[in-house]
Design an enzyme around this catalytic site. Structure first.
Site, mmCIF file in Angstrom:
data_model
loop_
_atom_site.group_PDB
_atom_site.id
_atom_site.type_symbol
_atom_site.label_atom_id
_atom_site.label_comp_id
_atom_site.label_asym_id
_atom_site.label_seq_id
_atom_site.Cartn_x
_atom_site.Cartn_y
_atom_site.Cartn_z
ATOM 1 N N PRO A 1 0.841 -1.204 0.000
ATOM 2 C CA PRO A 1 0.000 0.000 0.000
ATOM 3 C C PRO A 1 0.877 1.255 0.000
ATOM 4 O O PRO A 1 1.865 1.325 0.710
ATOM 5 C CB PRO A 1 -0.785 -0.098 1.311
ATOM 6 C CG PRO A 1 -0.572 -1.484 1.810
ATOM 7 C CD PRO A 1 0.697 -1.987 1.217
ATOM 8 N N GLU A 2 0.505 2.209 -0.841
ATOM 9 C CA GLU A 2 1.219 3.487 -0.895
ATOM 10 C C GLU A 2 0.261 4.586 -0.419
ATOM 11 O O GLU A 2 -0.828 4.298 0.072
ATOM 12 C CB GLU A 2 1.714 3.748 -2.323
ATOM 13 C CG GLU A 2 2.654 2.652 -2.832
ATOM 14 C CD GLU A 2 3.156 2.906 -4.252
ATOM 15 O OE1 GLU A 2 3.303 4.070 -4.637
ATOM 16 O OE2 GLU A 2 3.402 1.920 -4.960
ATOM 17 N N HIS B 1 -3.411 -14.972 10.362
ATOM 18 C CA HIS B 1 -2.463 -13.846 10.391
ATOM 19 C C HIS B 1 -3.088 -12.551 10.911
ATOM 20 O O HIS B 1 -2.578 -11.468 10.633
ATOM 21 C CB HIS B 1 -1.841 -13.579 9.014
ATOM 22 C CG HIS B 1 -1.216 -14.782 8.390
ATOM 23 N ND1 HIS B 1 -0.118 -15.409 8.937
ATOM 24 C CD2 HIS B 1 -1.547 -15.489 7.274
ATOM 25 C CE1 HIS B 1 0.202 -16.443 8.184
ATOM 26 N NE2 HIS B 1 -0.648 -16.515 7.177
ATOM 27 N N ARG C 1 2.972 -11.204 6.055
ATOM 28 C CA ARG C 1 4.432 -11.157 5.903
ATOM 29 C C ARG C 1 5.115 -10.397 7.036
ATOM 30 O O ARG C 1 6.338 -10.421 7.159
ATOM 31 C CB ARG C 1 4.790 -10.563 4.539
ATOM 32 C CG ARG C 1 4.232 -11.465 3.429
ATOM 33 C CD ARG C 1 4.544 -10.932 2.055
ATOM 34 N NE ARG C 1 5.982 -10.903 1.804
ATOM 35 C CZ ARG C 1 6.523 -10.436 0.684
ATOM 36 N NH1 ARG C 1 5.753 -9.958 -0.251
ATOM 37 N NH2 ARG C 1 7.822 -10.437 0.522
ATOM 38 N N ARG D 1 22.753 13.669 -6.960
ATOM 39 C CA ARG D 1 23.161 12.952 -8.176
ATOM 40 C C ARG D 1 22.381 11.649 -8.338
ATOM 41 O O ARG D 1 22.530 10.979 -9.348
ATOM 42 C CB ARG D 1 24.664 12.596 -8.128
ATOM 43 C CG ARG D 1 25.663 13.717 -7.964
ATOM 44 C CD ARG D 1 25.698 14.743 -9.092
ATOM 45 N NE ARG D 1 25.269 14.307 -10.411
ATOM 46 C CZ ARG D 1 26.074 13.944 -11.409
ATOM 47 N NH1 ARG D 1 27.358 13.929 -11.234
ATOM 48 N NH2 ARG D 1 25.593 13.602 -12.589
#
Ligand SMILES: [Zn+2]
Length: 272
Positions: free
Chosen positions: A2-3, A92, A112, A153
């Site tokens: 998820p973002e 989970h 996870r 950079r």
């Protein structure tokens, strides 16, 4: 993973459903996903009200009365849903926070276990994983601040993924924003001068806002609070479209590795 748009979607739904509601109980099935104040969670939070639900980068912050914050991070596969108390508990599921019958139970599930919950109090001793430093929110970033971040950079994709520089972007929205701005993912950041830098910042904000409107992208694990999927994946231009024709120029979308991450781009629309 998820973002920002997925987390923002979850936050808005939690805010609507939980604000001013009273926590009745807390159950921790796996103690190693809980960090921060080490005291038993149930004793700490039962009886407190939810004051606000907010987002900072990809973190979900539930503020309770009497100065306690629960910070959830969904990691790679985490889900935060509100279920009826009687619903079967999925495998989970590590933490459950019970509200009244009519509200249900907030369940944190993370197969996870890259995510977790941080219990932050003034009085408590801090144990477990620390929360990392975060750069500014992309939706609140002004051109000047963005130019400061670009003074490096490093390859632009690597820089945009670095949460300590700019917080909330992950693989999907970085690739989509770079495509929208016509910027090659391996371009050194400090080579992006005006007007390209401005275009890129606008592309980042526009991509995120559109994704929030579509309630995020569901590729695998992400679900909204009600267990629904997002729909922004249908609008992806490059992410997950390797070998398919670019929607602008028809060239096949290519996949390369940048900053150790799979990266999709159009070689014609995003020249180096
Ligand atoms: Zn193209």
């Amino acid at each position: 993973m998820p973002e920002l748009p997925e987390v923002e979607t979850i936050v808005r739904e939690l805010r609507t459903r939980l604000t001013r509601r009273r926590v009745e109980s807390a159950t921790v099935e796996r103690a190693d996903v809980v960090h921060g104040d080490p005291r038993p969670l149930d004793a700490l939070i039962a009886g407190r009200l939810v004051k606000t639900v907010d987002r900072r980068a990809k973190r979900i912050i539930i503020e309770l009365t009497r100065n306690l914050r629960l910070v959830f991070h969904l990691g790679m596969s985490g889900r935060l849903t509100i279920d009826d108390h009687d619903n079967p508990i999925a495998k989970h599921t590590h933490v459950r926070i019970g509200f009244g019958r009519e509200i249900g139970e907030l369940r944190f599930r993370d197969p996870r276990r890259f995510g977790g919950v941080w219990v932050l109090t003034d009085a408590g001793e801090y144990v477990g994983k620390r929360l990392g430093r975060l750069g500014p929110e992309p939706l609140e970033l002004a051109a000047k601040g963005f130019r400061r971040i670009l003074a490096s950079r490093r390859q632009i994709k690597a820089l945009l993924l670095d949460q300590s520089k700019i917080a909330g972007l992950g693989n999907i929205y970085t690739d989509e924003a770079l495509y929208a701005a016509g910027v090659h993912p391996m371009t050194p950041a400090d080579a992006l001068v005006e007007p390209i830098a401005g275009q890129l910042l606008r592309a980042i904000k526009q991509t995120l806002r559109r994704a929030i409107r579509a309630r995020g992208s569901t590729l695998m694990d992400y679900r909204t609070v009600d267990g629904q999927t997002g729909s922004f994946q249908r609008q992806h231009r490059v992410y997950g479209r390797t070998g398919q024709p670019c929607r602008k120029c028809g060239a096949p979308i290519e996949r390369i590795i940048v900053a150790g991450r799979s990266t999709c781009f159009c070689p014609r629309c995003q020249p180096l």
